[in-house]
Design a protein around this motif. Sequence first.
Motif, PDB file in Angstrom:
ATOM      1  N   GLY A 257       0.826  -1.204   0.000  1.00  0.00           N
ATOM      2  CA  GLY A 257       0.000   0.000   0.000  1.00  0.00           C
ATOM      3  C   GLY A 257       0.853   1.244   0.000  1.00  0.00           C
ATOM      4  N   VAL A 258       0.870   1.963  -1.113  1.00  0.00           N
ATOM      5  CA  VAL A 258       1.694   3.169  -1.210  1.00  0.00           C
ATOM      6  C   VAL A 258       0.825   4.407  -1.373  1.00  0.00           C
ATOM      7  N   GLY A 259       1.353   5.535  -0.894  1.00  0.00           N
ATOM      8  CA  GLY A 259       0.595   6.767  -0.944  1.00  0.00           C
ATOM      9  C   GLY A 259       0.182   7.181  -2.341  1.00  0.00           C
ATOM     10  N   LEU A 260       1.018   6.860  -3.326  1.00  0.00           N
ATOM     11  CA  LEU A 260       0.699   7.238  -4.703  1.00  0.00           C
ATOM     12  C   LEU A 260      -0.595   6.587  -5.185  1.00  0.00           C
ATOM     13  N   GLN A 261      -0.906   5.388  -4.679  1.00  0.00           N
ATOM     14  CA  GLN A 261      -2.187   4.762  -5.033  1.00  0.00           C
ATOM     15  C   GLN A 261      -3.346   5.644  -4.567  1.00  0.00           C
ATOM     16  N   ASP A 262      -3.237   6.131  -3.336  1.00  0.00           N
ATOM     17  CA  ASP A 262      -4.293   6.964  -2.769  1.00  0.00           C
ATOM     18  C   ASP A 262      -4.444   8.264  -3.541  1.00  0.00           C
ATOM     19  N   LEU A 263      -3.316   8.869  -3.900  1.00  0.00           N
ATOM     20  CA  LEU A 263      -3.375  10.113  -4.658  1.00  0.00           C
ATOM     21  C   LEU A 263      -4.005   9.883  -6.030  1.00  0.00           C
ATOM     22  N   ALA A 264      -3.689   8.742  -6.637  1.00  0.00           N
ATOM     23  CA  ALA A 264      -4.204   8.438  -7.973  1.00  0.00           C
ATOM     24  C   ALA A 264      -5.728   8.307  -7.972  1.00  0.00           C
ATOM     25  N   VAL A 265      -6.253   7.533  -7.027  1.00  0.00           N
ATOM     26  CA  VAL A 265      -7.711   7.343  -7.013  1.00  0.00           C
ATOM     27  C   VAL A 265      -8.421   8.590  -6.497  1.00  0.00           C
ATOM     28  N   ALA A 266      -7.792   9.337  -5.591  1.00  0.00           N
ATOM     29  CA  ALA A 266      -8.388  10.585  -5.113  1.00  0.00           C
ATOM     30  C   ALA A 266      -8.446  11.609  -6.236  1.00  0.00           C
ATOM     31  N   SER A 267      -7.431  11.601  -7.092  1.00  0.00           N
ATOM     32  CA  SER A 267      -7.427  12.499  -8.245  1.00  0.00           C
ATOM     33  C   SER A 267      -8.564  12.177  -9.195  1.00  0.00           C
ATOM     34  N   VAL A 268      -8.827  10.883  -9.384  1.00  0.00           N
ATOM     35  CA  VAL A 268      -9.955  10.469 -10.223  1.00  0.00           C
ATOM     36  C   VAL A 268     -11.266  10.965  -9.609  1.00  0.00           C
ATOM     37  N   ALA A 269     -11.401  10.801  -8.281  1.00  0.00           N
ATOM     38  CA  ALA A 269     -12.614  11.246  -7.599  1.00  0.00           C
ATOM     39  C   ALA A 269     -12.799  12.756  -7.746  1.00  0.00           C
ATOM     40  N   ALA A 270     -11.702  13.506  -7.595  1.00  0.00           N
ATOM     41  CA  ALA A 270     -11.782  14.968  -7.705  1.00  0.00           C
ATOM     42  C   ALA A 270     -12.164  15.393  -9.123  1.00  0.00           C
ATOM     43  N   ARG A 271     -11.560  14.720 -10.094  1.00  0.00           N
ATOM     44  CA  ARG A 271     -11.860  15.062 -11.493  1.00  0.00           C
ATOM     45  C   ARG A 271     -13.329  14.785 -11.816  1.00  0.00           C
ATOM     46  N   LEU A 272     -13.802  13.607 -11.440  1.00  0.00           N
ATOM     47  CA  LEU A 272     -15.184  13.235 -11.742  1.00  0.00           C
ATOM     48  C   LEU A 272     -16.177  14.122 -10.986  1.00  0.00           C
ATOM     49  N   ALA A 273     -15.816  14.481  -9.755  1.00  0.00           N
ATOM     50  CA  ALA A 273     -16.692  15.352  -8.969  1.00  0.00           C
ATOM     51  C   ALA A 273     -16.757  16.750  -9.570  1.00  0.00           C
ATOM     52  N   ALA A 274     -15.599  17.228 -10.067  1.00  0.00           N
ATOM     53  CA  ALA A 274     -15.566  18.548 -10.706  1.00  0.00           C
ATOM     54  C   ALA A 274     -16.396  18.544 -11.987  1.00  0.00           C
ATOM     55  N   GLU A 275     -16.284  17.468 -12.750  1.00  0.00           N
ATOM     56  CA  GLU A 275     -17.025  17.365 -14.010  1.00  0.00           C
ATOM     57  C   GLU A 275     -18.527  17.236 -13.787  1.00  0.00           C
ATOM     58  N   SER A 276     -18.912  16.564 -12.714  1.00  0.00           N
ATOM     59  CA  SER A 276     -20.336  16.353 -12.447  1.00  0.00           C
ATOM     60  C   SER A 276     -20.993  17.533 -11.746  1.00  0.00           C
ATOM     61  N   GLY A 277     -20.169  18.380 -11.141  1.00  0.00           N
ATOM     62  CA  GLY A 277     -20.701  19.528 -10.422  1.00  0.00           C
ATOM     63  C   GLY A 277     -21.335  19.165  -9.096  1.00  0.00           C
ATOM     64  N   GLU A 278     -21.067  17.951  -8.606  1.00  0.00           N
ATOM     65  CA  GLU A 278     -21.711  17.481  -7.372  1.00  0.00           C
ATOM     66  C   GLU A 278     -20.905  17.748  -6.111  1.00  0.00           C
ATOM     67  N   ALA A 279     -19.639  18.176  -6.262  1.00  0.00           N
ATOM     68  CA  ALA A 279     -18.794  18.386  -5.097  1.00  0.00           C
ATOM     69  C   ALA A 279     -19.059  19.748  -4.451  1.00  0.00           C
ATOM     70  N   ILE A 280     -18.647  19.872  -3.218  1.00  0.00           N
ATOM     71  CA  ILE A 280     -18.728  21.150  -2.499  1.00  0.00           C
ATOM     72  C   ILE A 280     -17.472  21.948  -2.821  1.00  0.00           C
ATOM     73  N   ARG A 281     -17.621  23.249  -3.010  1.00  0.00           N
ATOM     74  CA  ARG A 281     -16.465  24.121  -3.212  1.00  0.00           C
ATOM     75  C   ARG A 281     -16.464  25.206  -2.137  1.00  0.00           C
ATOM     76  N   VAL A 282     -15.294  25.458  -1.572  1.00  0.00           N
ATOM     77  CA  VAL A 282     -15.170  26.501  -0.560  1.00  0.00           C
ATOM     78  C   VAL A 282     -13.934  27.343  -0.844  1.00  0.00           C
ATOM     79  N   LYS A 283     -13.918  28.566  -0.329  1.00  0.00           N
ATOM     80  CA  LYS A 283     -12.756  29.432  -0.423  1.00  0.00           C
ATOM     81  C   LYS A 283     -12.001  29.358   0.909  1.00  0.00           C
ATOM     82  N   LEU A 284     -10.698  29.159   0.834  1.00  0.00           N
ATOM     83  CA  LEU A 284      -9.885  29.124   2.042  1.00  0.00           C
ATOM     84  C   LEU A 284      -9.470  30.548   2.411  1.00  0.00           C
TER      85      LEU A 284
END
Length: 329
Positions: free
Chosen positions: A302-329
Motif C-alpha cells: 500500500g503506497v501513498g501514490l495509489q491513494d493520490l491516484a484514485v483521489a485524483s480520479v474522484a476529484a476530477r469526476l466530482a468537478a465534471e459532475s458539479g456534485e462536489a462542495i467548493r469553498v474558499k480558504l
Amino acid sequence: MTDTQNDGLLIVGEDLCEKLVGRADAFEAVEAVFAAMAKGDAYNFPVIREAIGYADALYGFKSGFDRAGKNLGVKSGGFWPGNMAKGLTNHQSTVFLFDPDTGKLSALVGGNYLTAVRTAASSSVSIQHLARKDAKVLGMVGAGHQSHFQMRAAAEQRDFEKVVAWNPHPDMLPKLGETAKELGLEFEAVTPEQLGAQADVIITITSAFEPLLMKDWIKPGTHIACMGTDTKGKMEVDPALVAAATVFTDEIAQSISIGEAQHAIASGALKEDQITPIGKVINGDHPGRTSEAEITLFDGTGVGLQDLAVASVAARLAAESGEAIRVKL
C-alpha cells in the motif's frame, strides 16, 4: 488531474467517492501509477505511522508525487480498532491534493472507500499480470470489510468458478459467501490446508502477526496476493513460502521493511534484488510469470501514490459532475 482550483477548494465526501469511482476507474489509476513508479516518474515520500497512545490507534501519513499524472498530496489517517463498536469503519483517512504548479490545496477527498477500492485494485492488477490464465479457484484468507472489495475486483480478472475461504473468526464467513453468491461463484469454507490445495489464486487480507499459510500447503502455479501486511512485525504467510516464490511488489523499500517480505529478508532467505516492482511487468520490462508451475507472490504494502491516484480520479469526476462542495480558504 483536472484543474479544481478555479473555484476554490473542492471537497469530495465519502458518498460521492463511492458513487463516482468504480472498480475499473481504480484499476486503471493504480496500474498507471505502478507503471509510472517503475519508470521513475513517480515516487513516494517516507511513511510516518505511529501508535498515538490513545484509543489503541495507529495514525500516520503517506505522501508522494506522480510527475506523469501530476498528482501531489498526502493521505492522513490510520486504524482505530474500537470504531466497529461505534458503527464506524476501523480505517479512517482523508486525502489532501495540491496543485503541483503552485502548491495550493486543490481538493480534500474522503479516503475510506477509496482506500478499500484502491487496495482491491492493487491485488487485481497483480492477478491480471501474474496469475495463470486458466485459474478457476479463488482462495480468500480473511473475511473482514476489505475482503469483499478484494473478491469483487479479483472476479473481474479471471474466469473463476469457485471461492474457498478461511478466516480466524469463522462466523464472518457466511457474509463473504453472500458476496460470492452475488458474483455467481460457488463458495466453500475450508481449512487453510484445504485452501492451499485447491486455490489457483490466493488473496490474504488480514491483520495477522503470524503465518496463516505454510509453504507446503501451496500447489505449483499458484499466484498469491499478500495484502494485509503493512507494518513492521505483521505476517500473513510462511517466510519460507515468500523465499520460494517469485516476488513482486508495489514498492521495494516498503516490501523489505513493513511488507510481507520483511521476514524473509531479515533471515537472509530472500535478497532485495530478488524482488521486482510490478510496474516493470506492466511496462513490459519483466516477463512476470515464466512457467505454469511457478509460484508468484505480490507483496501489496500500500503506497501513498495509489491513494493520490484514485483521489485524483474522484476529484476530477466530482468537478465534471458539479456534485462536489467548493469553498474558499
